[in-house]
Design a protein around this motif. Structure first.
Motif, short mmCIF file in Angstrom:
data_model
loop_
_atom_site.label_atom_id
_atom_site.label_comp_id
_atom_site.label_asym_id
_atom_site.label_seq_id
_atom_site.Cartn_x
_atom_site.Cartn_y
_atom_site.Cartn_z
N ALA A 119 52.91 33.15 59.37
CA ALA A 119 53.40 31.80 59.68
C ALA A 119 52.41 31.07 60.59
CB ALA A 119 54.77 31.88 60.32
N ALA A 120 51.86 31.76 61.56
CA ALA A 120 50.90 31.14 62.48
C ALA A 120 49.61 30.75 61.75
CB ALA A 120 50.58 32.08 63.63
N ILE A 121 49.14 31.61 60.86
CA ILE A 121 47.94 31.29 60.09
C ILE A 121 48.17 30.06 59.22
CG2 ILE A 121 46.47 32.09 58.19
CD1 ILE A 121 46.76 34.93 59.39
N CYS A 122 49.31 30.02 58.55
CA CYS A 122 49.62 28.87 57.69
C CYS A 122 49.80 27.60 58.51
CB CYS A 122 50.87 29.15 56.85
SG CYS A 122 50.59 30.41 55.61
N ALA A 123 50.39 27.70 59.69
CA ALA A 123 50.57 26.53 60.54
C ALA A 123 49.22 25.98 61.00
CB ALA A 123 51.44 26.89 61.75
N GLN A 169 48.75 24.77 49.24
CA GLN A 169 47.34 25.10 49.43
C GLN A 169 47.17 25.94 50.69
OE1 GLN A 169 45.13 21.44 49.49
NE2 GLN A 169 46.31 20.64 47.78
N ALA A 170 47.88 25.58 51.75
CA ALA A 170 47.78 26.35 52.99
C ALA A 170 48.34 27.76 52.81
CB ALA A 170 48.52 25.63 54.11
N LEU A 171 49.43 27.88 52.07
CA LEU A 171 50.01 29.20 51.83
C LEU A 171 49.07 30.09 51.03
CD1 LEU A 171 53.71 28.22 51.06
CD2 LEU A 171 52.83 29.28 53.13
N LEU A 172 48.40 29.50 50.05
CA LEU A 172 47.47 30.28 49.23
C LEU A 172 46.19 30.63 49.99
CD1 LEU A 172 47.82 28.54 45.75
CD2 LEU A 172 48.65 30.80 46.43
N LEU A 173 45.71 29.69 50.81
CA LEU A 173 44.50 29.97 51.60
C LEU A 173 44.78 30.95 52.73
CD1 LEU A 173 42.90 26.43 51.88
CD2 LEU A 173 42.06 28.37 50.56
N GLY A 174 46.00 30.95 53.22
CA GLY A 174 46.34 31.82 54.33
C GLY A 174 46.54 33.27 53.93
N LEU A 175 46.82 33.53 52.68
CA LEU A 175 47.09 34.90 52.24
C LEU A 175 45.89 35.82 52.41
CD1 LEU A 175 49.25 36.73 51.14
CD2 LEU A 175 48.53 36.10 48.84
N PRO A 176 44.68 35.46 51.96
CA PRO A 176 43.55 36.38 52.20
C PRO A 176 43.24 36.57 53.68
CG PRO A 176 42.94 34.67 50.63
CD PRO A 176 44.28 34.32 51.14
N LEU A 177 43.38 35.50 54.47
CA LEU A 177 43.16 35.64 55.91
C LEU A 177 44.17 36.60 56.53
CD1 LEU A 177 42.50 31.92 56.83
CD2 LEU A 177 40.83 33.76 56.68
N ALA A 189 51.43 50.13 64.93
CA ALA A 189 52.19 51.32 65.28
C ALA A 189 52.82 51.21 66.67
CB ALA A 189 51.29 52.55 65.22
N ARG A 190 52.32 50.28 67.48
CA ARG A 190 52.79 50.16 68.85
C ARG A 190 53.81 49.05 69.07
NH1 ARG A 190 48.87 52.76 72.50
NH2 ARG A 190 47.23 53.57 71.17
N VAL A 191 54.01 48.18 68.07
CA VAL A 191 54.96 47.08 68.26
C VAL A 191 56.36 47.53 67.87
CG1 VAL A 191 53.23 45.28 67.96
CG2 VAL A 191 54.48 46.11 65.99
N TRP A 192 57.35 46.80 68.37
CA TRP A 192 58.74 47.15 68.13
C TRP A 192 59.12 46.96 66.66
CZ3 TRP A 192 62.71 43.37 67.17
CH2 TRP A 192 63.97 43.94 67.04
N HIS A 193 58.69 45.86 66.05
CA HIS A 193 59.09 45.55 64.68
C HIS A 193 57.86 45.05 63.92
CE1 HIS A 193 61.48 44.15 61.37
NE2 HIS A 193 62.60 44.47 61.99
N PRO A 194 57.15 45.94 63.22
CA PRO A 194 55.91 45.55 62.55
C PRO A 194 56.08 44.43 61.52
CG PRO A 194 56.09 47.93 62.63
CD PRO A 194 57.39 47.38 63.11
N ALA A 195 57.17 44.45 60.77
CA ALA A 195 57.38 43.41 59.77
C ALA A 195 57.57 42.04 60.41
CB ALA A 195 58.58 43.75 58.90
N LEU A 196 58.20 42.00 61.55
CA LEU A 196 58.39 40.74 62.28
C LEU A 196 57.04 40.21 62.77
CD1 LEU A 196 60.56 38.81 63.29
CD2 LEU A 196 60.67 40.15 65.37
N LEU A 197 56.19 41.08 63.26
CA LEU A 197 54.86 40.68 63.69
C LEU A 197 54.05 40.17 62.50
CD1 LEU A 197 52.68 40.55 65.94
CD2 LEU A 197 51.99 42.81 65.16
N GLN A 198 54.14 40.83 61.36
CA GLN A 198 53.40 40.39 60.19
C GLN A 198 53.88 39.03 59.71
OE1 GLN A 198 54.23 43.85 57.83
NE2 GLN A 198 52.15 44.63 58.09
N GLY A 199 55.17 38.81 59.70
CA GLY A 199 55.71 37.52 59.29
C GLY A 199 55.29 36.41 60.23
N ALA A 200 55.32 36.68 61.52
CA ALA A 200 54.91 35.69 62.51
C ALA A 200 53.41 35.40 62.40
CB ALA A 200 55.25 36.17 63.91
N LEU A 201 52.63 36.41 62.12
CA LEU A 201 51.19 36.22 61.97
C LEU A 201 50.88 35.33 60.77
CD1 LEU A 201 48.29 36.97 62.84
CD2 LEU A 201 48.48 38.96 61.33
#
Length: 68
Positions: A54-58, A17-25, A40-52
């Motif tokens: 994970a943080a939303i779901c947590a 439920q958290a994974l599904l609710l976190g996706l639109p956010l 465009a300014r971060v070193w690794h955009p995909a890493l930032l997106q994954g961490a974001l």
């Protein structure tokens, strides 16, 4: 205590439920980060997106576990 929801005969545990609710956010925040140029300014955009995501779901999982 979080409960399992039934959706079309499929039981969804609280983590799903958290994974599904976190996706639109996540998609909204990702669009805002793209427009503001942060990705465009971060070193690794995909890493930032994954961490974001994970943080939303947590945060969602932690908020679901809080009982009054």
């Amino acid at each position: 205590m979080p409960v399992d929801f039934e959706f079309g005969g499929v039981y969804l545990p609280p983590i799903a439920q958290a994974l599904l609710l976190g996706l639109p956010l996540f998609l909204v925040l990702d669009a805002l980060l793209r427009r503001s140029g942060v990705l465009a300014r971060v070193w690794h955009p995909a890493l930032l997106q994954g961490a974001l995501y994970a943080a939303i779901c947590a945060v969602l999982v932690l908020s679901m576990g809080v009982s009054a």
